[in-house]
Design a protein around this motif. Structure first.
Motif, short mmCIF file in Angstrom:
data_model
loop_
_atom_site.label_atom_id
_atom_site.label_comp_id
_atom_site.label_asym_id
_atom_site.label_seq_id
_atom_site.Cartn_x
_atom_site.Cartn_y
_atom_site.Cartn_z
N GLY A 114 -8.83 90.79 2.71
CA GLY A 114 -8.61 92.56 3.09
C GLY A 114 -8.97 92.66 4.31
O GLY A 114 -9.61 92.25 5.32
N ALA A 115 -8.70 94.05 4.57
CA ALA A 115 -9.30 94.88 5.81
C ALA A 115 -10.49 95.53 5.69
O ALA A 115 -11.24 95.58 4.65
CB ALA A 115 -8.25 95.87 5.80
N HIS A 116 -11.08 95.36 6.32
CA HIS A 116 -12.78 95.72 6.81
C HIS A 116 -13.02 96.12 7.79
O HIS A 116 -11.86 96.68 8.57
CB HIS A 116 -13.44 94.44 6.80
N LEU A 117 -13.86 97.11 7.44
CA LEU A 117 -14.56 97.81 8.55
C LEU A 117 -16.35 97.80 9.31
O LEU A 117 -16.99 97.14 8.30
CB LEU A 117 -14.67 99.34 8.34
N ILE A 118 -15.46 97.56 10.51
CA ILE A 118 -17.37 96.94 10.77
C ILE A 118 -17.27 98.32 11.79
O ILE A 118 -16.88 98.45 12.95
CB ILE A 118 -16.53 96.21 12.21
N ASP A 170 -8.68 98.04 -11.45
CA ASP A 170 -9.85 98.14 -11.55
C ASP A 170 -10.53 98.20 -10.35
O ASP A 170 -11.50 98.94 -10.28
CB ASP A 170 -10.71 97.17 -12.29
N THR A 171 -9.75 97.37 -9.27
CA THR A 171 -10.32 97.25 -8.09
C THR A 171 -9.80 98.69 -7.20
O THR A 171 -11.05 99.46 -6.82
CB THR A 171 -8.97 95.76 -7.06
N ILE A 172 -8.72 99.43 -7.42
CA ILE A 172 -8.54 100.97 -6.88
C ILE A 172 -9.51 101.82 -7.93
O ILE A 172 -9.85 102.40 -7.07
CB ILE A 172 -6.67 101.17 -7.31
N ARG A 173 -9.54 101.80 -9.16
CA ARG A 173 -9.87 102.86 -9.71
C ARG A 173 -12.08 102.27 -9.49
O ARG A 173 -12.37 103.65 -9.33
CB ARG A 173 -10.32 102.78 -11.09
N ASN A 174 -11.90 101.80 -8.90
CA ASN A 174 -13.61 101.61 -9.43
C ASN A 174 -13.89 101.83 -7.55
O ASN A 174 -14.92 102.45 -7.37
CB ASN A 174 -13.79 99.88 -8.94
N SER A 175 -12.89 101.41 -6.53
CA SER A 175 -13.46 101.65 -5.41
C SER A 175 -13.18 103.48 -5.63
O SER A 175 -14.75 103.19 -4.33
CB SER A 175 -12.82 101.15 -4.29
N LEU A 176 -12.40 103.94 -5.93
CA LEU A 176 -12.23 105.41 -5.44
C LEU A 176 -13.12 106.22 -6.70
O LEU A 176 -13.36 107.64 -4.97
CB LEU A 176 -10.95 105.66 -5.50
N LEU A 177 -13.30 105.85 -7.28
CA LEU A 177 -14.56 106.82 -8.67
C LEU A 177 -16.21 106.39 -6.96
O LEU A 177 -17.33 107.79 -7.30
CB LEU A 177 -15.08 105.65 -9.54
N ASP A 203 -2.63 95.33 -2.68
CA ASP A 203 -1.91 96.55 -1.36
C ASP A 203 -3.28 97.42 -0.73
O ASP A 203 -3.50 97.75 0.70
CB ASP A 203 -0.83 97.06 -1.15
N TYR A 204 -4.36 97.83 -1.58
CA TYR A 204 -5.27 98.69 -2.21
C TYR A 204 -6.19 97.85 -0.56
O TYR A 204 -6.70 99.11 0.29
CB TYR A 204 -5.78 99.28 -3.00
N LEU A 205 -6.78 96.82 -0.80
CA LEU A 205 -8.02 96.21 -0.30
C LEU A 205 -7.22 95.93 1.98
O LEU A 205 -8.10 95.96 2.49
CB LEU A 205 -8.13 94.75 -0.55
#
Length: 457
Positions: free
Chosen positions: A69-73, A262-269, A218-220
């Protein structure tokens, strides 16, 4: 440099492993005119994966365990968003003084990332600039975003070496970017044209009736997908706010906690809570919603730790103390020096634009309550190296009240005990040194005068 060579040799030995079996990437690179001695790799603005040290010449190499997925540097004020897949061995280079014109990728994984760069360049040519883009008429804007979509699809089709996994996700992402552009138009058109009465026509907006808001992959992968998701969450939270008179932060958190994936919920929470919990006026309810909604043990440990700290600075608790902070007028001051009066504390810094925006209102409040039983204290958390800059600004702006300089910027014990993560921050204490509110209204907010009136200050 010896350590980097040694690490490189080790990485070469393990690189014999088949790419599809690897659960990591090898990331290397070179930064000319480096701003600092490291780069930070994150999933987003709140979830840091690793901090990688640079050599004296700006070189680096490291292994990272990542999800596709996409990352931030980030490197100082330079930000880039590369795409990583397990098994990548990618090298990036740029000049920190001319980032936009010098960023390049090489190695396994370069094709996808160089496509992203080329796509962005073509998009910028069509947009020209944000003001021009968002000031277009509804018809011209829709035609332009359609052209951006078609151009991106065409460019992707020409890049034959890109992996099938990336290609499939990117095709969906291009659609998400098109949808997001349509959803964003009204707000930004109002902003750039200064026409707050403008509303898009009903047929302009995309139909999201069948949109999948639970796609973790797609969220990642897609920033546009995240923005669409957030727009929808704000819309649904607005109903809770209006119908149940619910605080905005609680409504937002409830909507996030109801997400199935789970991926979306955990990340956004987590991203909503790591800073949001320090501002909420409903601490126990906020914490309960987060803990019941999250299934990420690391996130829960962090938020639990923050919750315990914040319970110590709730209304009625004795305030943490600061001792011997430098006073602009000379000497030092401690919080205990102001016992017997209400104390309104402004935590700020010379570099903080929202802080400076509050200065005129703070001056008016100080003038109104001059000779009343209240002391106005401004605490700068500027770095020690900016001490003279702070003194010049206090003098230039003719700042009133008691102007103090914290002993260790963000790391000052007083700042840490209040768990302050963003400024400006305002705190109100009673004459006995107890906390009335650790998140007091700003000087520009009418609620502050109402609060002072309630206390008969």
């Amino acid at each position: 440099m010896k350590n980097i060579v040694k690490l490189f040799c080790i990485l070469c030995l393990v690189s014999c492993k088949k790419d599809h079996e690897k659960d990591y990437i090898i990331l290397s690179g070179e930064i000319a005119n480096k701003i600092q001695d490291y780069i930070v790799v994150s999933i987003n603005n709140t979830e840091i994966k690793d901090t990688i040290q640079l050599s004296s010449t700006g070189h680096f190499i490291d292994t990272l365990k990542v999800d596709n997925g996409a990352h931030l540097i980030s490197h100082g004020k330079v930000y880039l968003r590369p795409y990583f897949e397990k098994g990548y061995n990618v090298t990036l280079k740029f000049d920190a003084n001319d980032f936009n014109n010098t960023l390049t990728y090489a190695g396994k994984g370069a094709e996808a990332n160089n496509y992203i760069l080329a796509k962005r360049q073509k998009e910028l040519k069509l947009i020209k600039n944000r003001k021009h883009f968002y000031s277009l008429s509804e018809k011209d804007y829709k035609e332009t975003v359609a052209k951006i979509k078609d151009t991106s699809i065409s460019l992707l089709a020409k890049n034959l070496k890109i992996s099938n996994d990336f290609r499939k996700k990117e095709l969906r992402n291009i659609r998400y970017e098109y949808i997001n552009n349509l959803l964003s138009y009204e707000e930004f058109h109002n902003y750039f044209t200064k026409d707050n009465t403008f509303k898009v026509s009903e047929q302009f907006l995309p139909d999201l009736k069948d949109f999948d808001f639970n796609n973790g992959d797609d969220y990642l992968f897609s920033s546009a997908y995240k923005r669409i998701l957030n727009i929808n969450l704000k819309k649904t939270a607005k109903t809770l706010i209006e119908e149940n008179k619910m605080p905005r932060d609680i409504a937002n958190l409830k909507e996030i906690a109801a997400i199935q994936n789970d991926t979306i919920r955990n990340s956004l929470l987590y991203s909503e809570s790591v800073y949001g919990i320090t501002y909420t006026s409903s601490l126990d309810e906020f914490y309960k919603i987060f803990m019941e909604g999250s299934t990420n043990s690391d996130h829960k440990a962090t938020i639990s730790d923050n919750y315990k700290k914040l319970k110590k600075v709730e209304k009625g608790q004795v305030s943490p103390q600061f001792v011997d902070y430098k006073n602009y007028s000379g000497g030092t001051k401690s919080l205990s020096d102001f016992k017997g009066k209400y104390v309104y504390i402004d935590v700020w810094a010379t570099w903080c634009a929202p802080c400076k925006k509050e200065i005129p209102s703070l001056k008016e409040i100080e003038k109104t309550y001059h000779n009343k039983n209240i002391e106005f204290i401004s605490i700068s958390i500027d770095k020690t190296s900016d001490y003279e800059k702070w003194k010049r600004m206090v003098s230039k702006e003719n700042l009133g009240g008691v102007q103090l300089f914290a002993d260790n910027a963000w790391e000052s014990q007083f700042i840490q005990e209040y768990l302050i993560k963003g400024i400006p921050r305002f705190i109100l204490l009673d004459p006995q040194g107890h906390i009335l509110t650790a998140n007091a209204p700003r000087p520009s907010e009418p609620e502050l005068i109402g609060l002072f009136n309630e206390l008969s200050i």
